[in-house]
Enzyme design. Structure first.
Site, PDB file in Angstrom:
ATOM      1  N   CYS A   1       0.539   4.131   6.519  1.00 10.51           N
ATOM      2  CA  CYS A   1       0.765   4.662   5.178  1.00 10.51           C
ATOM      3  C   CYS A   1       0.176   3.739   4.108  1.00 10.51           C
ATOM      4  O   CYS A   1      -0.069   4.181   2.984  1.00 10.51           O
ATOM      5  CB  CYS A   1       2.245   4.918   4.941  1.00 10.51           C
ATOM      6  SG  CYS A   1       3.319   3.521   5.282  1.00 10.51           S
ATOM      7  N   HIS A   2      -0.090   2.488   4.455  1.00 11.64           N
ATOM      8  CA  HIS A   2      -0.700   1.566   3.501  1.00 11.64           C
ATOM      9  C   HIS A   2      -2.143   1.946   3.170  1.00 11.64           C
ATOM     10  O   HIS A   2      -2.693   1.482   2.179  1.00 11.64           O
ATOM     11  CB  HIS A   2      -0.652   0.122   4.030  1.00 11.64           C
ATOM     12  CG  HIS A   2      -1.413  -0.090   5.300  1.00 11.64           C
ATOM     13  ND1 HIS A   2      -0.880   0.212   6.543  1.00 11.64           N
ATOM     14  CD2 HIS A   2      -2.663  -0.561   5.529  1.00 11.64           C
ATOM     15  CE1 HIS A   2      -1.767  -0.077   7.476  1.00 11.64           C
ATOM     16  NE2 HIS A   2      -2.868  -0.548   6.891  1.00 11.64           N
TER      17      HIS A   2
END
Length: 182
Positions: free
Chosen positions: A150-151
């Site tokens: 998700c980064h």
């Protein structure tokens, strides 16, 4: 080190189905970004987050042998990732989420190391182009940070957007992956 470019096995688990606690294990791993808490069950890795406090490893029993092996695999793969020797994870994943969240997390797993995407791109990949905000919410509900990357989701204009563990950690992960502009 030769690695498969295939995403980790993603075991679909009903969000509301109980996992017997005696089949789970947890451990804290020290990394360059801090202490990371990992948890696994008989299906695969179920949680990865920054540890708020020092967590001890669960006691190994006959019932949680499979979970233990997933923790050891996760620890090894994280060490390789932070050493710049791993771009793809292979530990089986067992997050609990809705069908929509699972679709978003699958799309995140398809993001290549060193690349970024925006919420609108993810919404388009899962054939829900109007669900941009819902994609953001599913991204934020990801319980397996780093491995479900998700980064790698940034603003449409290329800016850093929120990250559960802070923008500095997000920036350091993107730098580790040699993402341009970070």
């Amino acid at each position: 080190m030769k690695q498969s470019t295939i995403s980790p096995e993603f075991v679909s688990i009903d969000k509301d189905s109980p996992t017997p606690p005696d089949t789970c294990m947890a451990k804290t791993v020290t990394t360059q970004v801090g202490e990371i808490y990992i948890k696994a069950n008989q299906f695969g890795l179920s949680h990865l987050s920054l540890a708020d406090a020092k967590q001890e490893m669960s006691e190994q029993t006959a019932l949680n042998q499979q979970a233990f092996s997933y923790l050891m695999q996760t620890e090894k793969e994280l060490e390789e990732y932070f050493a710049g020797q791993r771009q793809h994870f292979s530990v089986p994943l067992a997050p609990k989420g809705t069908e929509f969240q699972t679709a978003v997390w699958q799309a995140l797993l398809a993001l290549e190391y060193g690349t970024t995407s925006c919420y609108a791109d993810i919404a388009n990949k899962i054939n829900r182009p109007k669900a941009v905000r819902a994609v953001g919410a599913a991204n934020g509900a990801n319980a397996i940070a780093i491995i479900i990357p998700c980064h790698r989701v940034i603003g449409k204009n290329g800016s850093l957007t929120g990250y559960a563990y802070g923008l500095e950690m997000k920036k350091s992960l993107l730098k580790l992956e040699n993402c341009s502009g970070f």
